[in-house]
Write a protein that holds these residues in place. Structure first.
Motif, PDB file in Angstrom:
ATOM      1  N   PHE A  34       0.678  -1.111   0.308  1.00 27.73           N
ATOM      2  CA  PHE A  34       0.377   0.095   0.358  1.00 27.73           C
ATOM      3  C   PHE A  34       0.888   1.430   0.139  1.00 27.73           C
ATOM      4  O   PHE A  34       0.408   2.315  -0.828  1.00 27.73           O
ATOM      5  CB  PHE A  34      -1.104   0.506   1.233  1.00 27.73           C
ATOM      6  CG  PHE A  34      -2.335   0.957   0.919  1.00 27.73           C
ATOM      7  CD1 PHE A  34      -2.885   0.966   0.548  1.00 27.73           C
ATOM      8  CD2 PHE A  34      -1.375   2.380   2.063  1.00 27.73           C
ATOM      9  CE1 PHE A  34      -4.201   2.178   0.890  1.00 27.73           C
ATOM     10  CE2 PHE A  34      -2.576   3.031   2.154  1.00 27.73           C
ATOM     11  CZ  PHE A  34      -3.804   3.435   1.566  1.00 27.73           C
ATOM     12  N   THR A  35       1.377   1.334   1.139  1.00 30.97           N
ATOM     13  CA  THR A  35       2.644   2.743   1.001  1.00 30.97           C
ATOM     14  C   THR A  35       3.819   2.738  -0.213  1.00 30.97           C
ATOM     15  O   THR A  35       3.877   4.027  -0.818  1.00 30.97           O
ATOM     16  CB  THR A  35       3.588   2.463   2.235  1.00 30.97           C
ATOM     17  OG1 THR A  35       3.701   1.671   2.638  1.00 30.97           O
ATOM     18  CG2 THR A  35       2.455   2.517   3.344  1.00 30.97           C
ATOM     19  N   SER A  36       4.242   1.424  -0.610  1.00 33.88           N
ATOM     20  CA  SER A  36       5.231   1.651  -2.054  1.00 33.88           C
ATOM     21  C   SER A  36       4.330   2.200  -2.955  1.00 33.88           C
ATOM     22  O   SER A  36       4.656   3.064  -3.182  1.00 33.88           O
ATOM     23  CB  SER A  36       6.282   0.631  -2.403  1.00 33.88           C
ATOM     24  OG  SER A  36       4.994  -0.750  -1.939  1.00 33.88           O
ATOM     25  N   LEU A  42       1.770  10.570   5.425  1.00 33.26           N
ATOM     26  CA  LEU A  42       3.708  10.601   5.237  1.00 33.26           C
ATOM     27  C   LEU A  42       3.731  10.369   3.673  1.00 33.26           C
ATOM     28  O   LEU A  42       4.566  10.496   3.075  1.00 33.26           O
ATOM     29  CB  LEU A  42       3.833   9.039   5.681  1.00 33.26           C
ATOM     30  CG  LEU A  42       5.768   8.618   5.803  1.00 33.26           C
ATOM     31  CD1 LEU A  42       6.034  10.275   6.523  1.00 33.26           C
ATOM     32  CD2 LEU A  42       6.299   7.683   6.782  1.00 33.26           C
ATOM     33  N   ASN A  43       3.051   9.092   2.982  1.00 37.18           N
ATOM     34  CA  ASN A  43       3.335   9.335   1.736  1.00 37.18           C
ATOM     35  C   ASN A  43       3.233  10.648   0.889  1.00 37.18           C
ATOM     36  O   ASN A  43       4.375  10.553  -0.408  1.00 37.18           O
ATOM     37  CB  ASN A  43       2.494   8.055   0.807  1.00 37.18           C
ATOM     38  CG  ASN A  43       3.229   6.684   1.109  1.00 37.18           C
ATOM     39  OD1 ASN A  43       4.189   6.788   0.851  1.00 37.18           O
ATOM     40  ND2 ASN A  43       2.655   5.876   1.900  1.00 37.18           N
ATOM     41  N   ASN A  44       1.918  11.309   0.834  1.00 40.19           N
ATOM     42  CA  ASN A  44       1.450  12.473   0.190  1.00 40.19           C
ATOM     43  C   ASN A  44       2.365  13.377   0.757  1.00 40.19           C
ATOM     44  O   ASN A  44       2.692  14.374  -1.099  1.00 40.19           O
ATOM     45  CB  ASN A  44      -0.286  12.286   0.586  1.00 40.19           C
ATOM     46  CG  ASN A  44      -0.998  11.688   0.535  1.00 40.19           C
ATOM     47  OD1 ASN A  44      -1.024  10.720  -0.473  1.00 40.19           O
ATOM     48  ND2 ASN A  44      -1.754  12.220   1.276  1.00 40.19           N
ATOM     49  N   ASN A  45       2.905  13.973   1.538  1.00 39.26           N
ATOM     50  CA  ASN A  45       3.804  14.914   1.884  1.00 39.26           C
ATOM     51  C   ASN A  45       5.007  14.638   1.275  1.00 39.26           C
ATOM     52  O   ASN A  45       5.792  15.474   0.795  1.00 39.26           O
ATOM     53  CB  ASN A  45       3.741  14.977   3.542  1.00 39.26           C
ATOM     54  CG  ASN A  45       2.822  15.819   4.038  1.00 39.26           C
ATOM     55  OD1 ASN A  45       2.261  16.767   3.329  1.00 39.26           O
ATOM     56  ND2 ASN A  45       1.583  15.596   4.263  1.00 39.26           N
ATOM     57  N   VAL A  46       5.998  12.995   2.185  1.00 40.87           N
ATOM     58  CA  VAL A  46       7.314  12.961   1.500  1.00 40.87           C
ATOM     59  C   VAL A  46       7.339  12.705  -0.175  1.00 40.87           C
ATOM     60  O   VAL A  46       8.470  12.979  -0.277  1.00 40.87           O
ATOM     61  CB  VAL A  46       7.876  11.391   2.340  1.00 40.87           C
ATOM     62  CG1 VAL A  46       9.017  11.062   1.893  1.00 40.87           C
ATOM     63  CG2 VAL A  46       7.946  11.984   3.581  1.00 40.87           C
ATOM     64  N   SER A  47       6.569  12.117  -1.396  1.00 39.18           N
ATOM     65  CA  SER A  47       6.798  11.900  -1.668  1.00 39.18           C
ATOM     66  C   SER A  47       5.790  13.325  -2.610  1.00 39.18           C
ATOM     67  O   SER A  47       7.503  13.058  -4.043  1.00 39.18           O
ATOM     68  CB  SER A  47       5.303  10.754  -2.272  1.00 39.18           C
ATOM     69  OG  SER A  47       3.925  11.301  -2.318  1.00 39.18           O
ATOM     70  N   SER A  48       5.724  13.652  -2.280  1.00 42.45           N
ATOM     71  CA  SER A  48       5.859  15.204  -3.413  1.00 42.45           C
ATOM     72  C   SER A  48       6.875  15.310  -3.113  1.00 42.45           C
ATOM     73  O   SER A  48       7.288  16.865  -3.864  1.00 42.45           O
ATOM     74  CB  SER A  48       4.333  16.290  -2.939  1.00 42.45           C
ATOM     75  OG  SER A  48       2.411  15.323  -2.948  1.00 42.45           O
ATOM     76  N   ALA A  49       7.482  15.930  -1.726  1.00 46.42           N
ATOM     77  CA  ALA A  49       8.525  16.603  -1.594  1.00 46.42           C
ATOM     78  C   ALA A  49       9.853  16.162  -2.833  1.00 46.42           C
ATOM     79  O   ALA A  49      11.144  15.882  -3.131  1.00 46.42           O
ATOM     80  CB  ALA A  49       9.090  17.020  -0.229  1.00 46.42           C
ATOM     81  N   VAL A  50      10.353  14.835  -2.109  1.00 48.91           N
ATOM     82  CA  VAL A  50      10.867  13.862  -2.880  1.00 48.91           C
ATOM     83  C   VAL A  50      10.493  14.109  -4.468  1.00 48.91           C
ATOM     84  O   VAL A  50      11.763  14.571  -5.216  1.00 48.91           O
ATOM     85  CB  VAL A  50      11.244  12.415  -2.239  1.00 48.91           C
ATOM     86  CG1 VAL A  50      11.696  11.161  -3.425  1.00 48.91           C
ATOM     87  CG2 VAL A  50      11.294  11.739  -1.185  1.00 48.91           C
ATOM     88  N   PHE A  51       9.666  14.350  -5.099  1.00 46.14           N
ATOM     89  CA  PHE A  51       9.297  13.972  -6.640  1.00 46.14           C
ATOM     90  C   PHE A  51       9.870  15.635  -7.008  1.00 46.14           C
ATOM     91  O   PHE A  51      10.097  15.534  -8.245  1.00 46.14           O
ATOM     92  CB  PHE A  51       8.035  13.748  -7.156  1.00 46.14           C
ATOM     93  CG  PHE A  51       8.108  12.254  -7.287  1.00 46.14           C
ATOM     94  CD1 PHE A  51       8.039  11.540  -8.348  1.00 46.14           C
ATOM     95  CD2 PHE A  51       7.933  11.332  -5.792  1.00 46.14           C
ATOM     96  CE1 PHE A  51       8.202  10.127  -8.077  1.00 46.14           C
ATOM     97  CE2 PHE A  51       7.978   9.602  -6.431  1.00 46.14           C
ATOM     98  CZ  PHE A  51       8.279   9.027  -7.817  1.00 46.14           C
TER      99      PHE A  51
END
Length: 479
Positions: free
Chosen positions: A271-273, A399-408
């Motif tokens: 789910f998270t990945s 966590l996914n929504n924020n971190v993935s947006s920041a990383v990408f």
């Protein structure tokens, strides 16, 4: 007046109000940064592409610089709002076991209203756009999208006892998001061209006020609240709720066999990945469309966003049809992941308007894994542990929504000069992780599901006795 046990209108209106301004947020920041970098008015054209008439090297360098600054702006926004949003999400969803599900729905709605009002204020008075970063931090103190969706899915889990009904109704929430956000996205471009940014922001704020009224006064609570005097005697309500959630999370993993725990952990990792790879790529599509060689106008961006949101409807139809036909749930998840991989790969090489519309077609099934994975995890968890499960999922989703947006966003800022489509290839490549984990679950998942089904009455019985001894009954009837 007796309330209604219908959370779907809240999700529907929330989707409409959010997607009415979501395509505008990146466009507004982009235009303001364009004015700062070039000291000129942002070029507006009725043509399908603004690049054709502006092909000079200076124009191209302006685009690259604005793209870089815009991606860094959203990187800062995500980074500064991540930690507060995660903490509040954890506390709110944990406290909802005692205080009720509505708090996890109402608080994020208030935060969204503050966020929209901040954009309206900055746009109307032409204030410094970096004030919007401060508004994002303030909004995160009320929770985020993960909090809202976690509360809504937990609300559904409280009402549904049948596993198939739970799967379809959770998929129905995703469909509601798709339908209303599609309608909003189509109208966004025309709304912007006819009235500017202020009126769409104001309309969204008014819709969010209506949602709050419904959620506060009409939506019925599904969890019996603990008496106020009991909370005061217990000390801090947030601390006791957090202790309760930690205990239930521990019971989820410690109260079952090793294989059962392994499958649960694998499903959470899938789910998270998958969410990390999907959300990271999707969030930058609008910025990619504004860049050369596409240079889309607000009208085209509205149509593109609307076409993208049809994946919610098609994914719901797909989940319903495949579930009715008896297709294994792991196969449904597999098809959804492959849908994202194919769409992201094509998106990385899309350089024309026609191709940008066509690449949405392979991604029409990309939402299917989310409701199916939620349902799978919910079904193998005992009834008294549903709150702990959705607290974990809400935390991981935020966590996914924020971190993935920041990383990408940071990767896009570093690669936009030499290859803007690299982030979509990165998104597709990261989908290898959930595909591998899905294969592992496929090897051991069937036997473990049967084992968990046999063990569930004992686990739920132990939890029920624990709840009776402590005079709490937040999720005794969840699912």
């Amino acid at each position: 007046m007796k309330g209604l046990f219908l959370v779907e209108p809240v999700v529907a209106l929330y989707a409409f109000s959010s997607f009415l301004i979501y395509p505008l947020v990146q466009q507004y920041v982009y235009r303001r940064l364009w004015q700062q970098v070039t000291n000129t008015t942002y070029p507006i054209s009725d043509n399908t592409s603004r690049c054709a008439a502006n092909s000079s090297s200076n124009y191209s360098s302006y685009h690259e610089e604005v793209q870089r600054q815009a991606s860094i702006f959203f990187l800062y926004t995500d980074l500064f709002s991540t930690i507060p949003s995660l903490v509040v999400t954890l506390l709110l969803v944990a406290y909802s076991d005692k205080g009720g599900r509505k708090i996890t729905i109402i608080m994020p709605l208030i935060g969204t209203l503050i966020y929209t009002s901040a954009f309206l204020t900055v746009s109307f008075f032409e204030l410094n756009i970096y004030l919007l970063i401060g508004s994002s931090i303030l909004t995160s103190l009320f929770g985020g999208l993960g909090t809202f969706l976690g509360g809504c899915f937990a609300y559904i889990a409280d009402l549904c006892e049948d596993g198939r009904e739970k799967t379809l109704r959770m998929a129905g929430l995703d469909m509601m998001i798709g339908l209303l956000s599609g309608v909003a996205s189509i109208s966004t471009g025309y709304f912007l061209r006819a009235a500017g940014f202020n009126w769409p922001f104001l309309t969204s704020a008014l819709c969010q006020c209506l949602i709050l009224i419904y959620a506060i006064f009409i939506l019925e609570e599904t969890v019996k609240k603990v008496p106020t005097n009991a909370i005061i005697l217990d000390g801090s309500p947030q601390r006791s709720a957090l202790k309760q959630m930690i205990h239930r999370v521990y019971q989820m993993f410690a109260g079952a066999s090793r294989k059962y725990t392994t499958v649960l952990i694998l499903l959470m990792l899938i789910f998270t990945s998958f969410s990390f790879a999907y959300v990271g790529g999707i969030t930058l599509i609008t910025l990619y469309e504004l860049n050369e060689p596409l240079c889309w106008t607000e009208i085209l961006i509205g149509y593109g966003s609307a076409l993208s949101t049809t994946v919610f409807l098609v994914s719901f139809v797909g989940v319903s049809a495949f579930t009715y036909c008896g297709v294994p749930q792991l196969v449904i998840v597999l098809m959804g992941i492959l849908s994202v991989v194919s769409g992201m790969v094509l998106l990385a090489f899309a350089k024309t308007t026609l191709l940008m519309f066509i690449v949405r077609v392979p991604m029409l099934l990309s939402i299917m894994p989310f409701p199916v994975l939620r349902s799978m995890m919910s079904k193998i968890i005992s009834k008294s542990e549903q709150g702990a499960l959705f607290a974990c999922l809400s935390f991981l989703e935020s966590l996914n929504n924020n971190v993935s947006s920041a990383v990408f966003s940071s990767v896009y800022a570093a690669t936009v000069a030499w290859y803007p489509g690299f982030i979509f290839l990165l998104s597709a490549g990261l989908c290898v992780i959930p595909l591998f984990l899905l294969g592992v679950v496929g090897l051991i998942g069937v036997d473990v599901a049967e084992e968990a089904k046999r063990a569930e009455p004992d686990v739920s019985g132990e939890e029920d006795s624990f709840e009776d001894q402590n005079d709490t009954s937040p999720l005794s009837r969840a699912t």
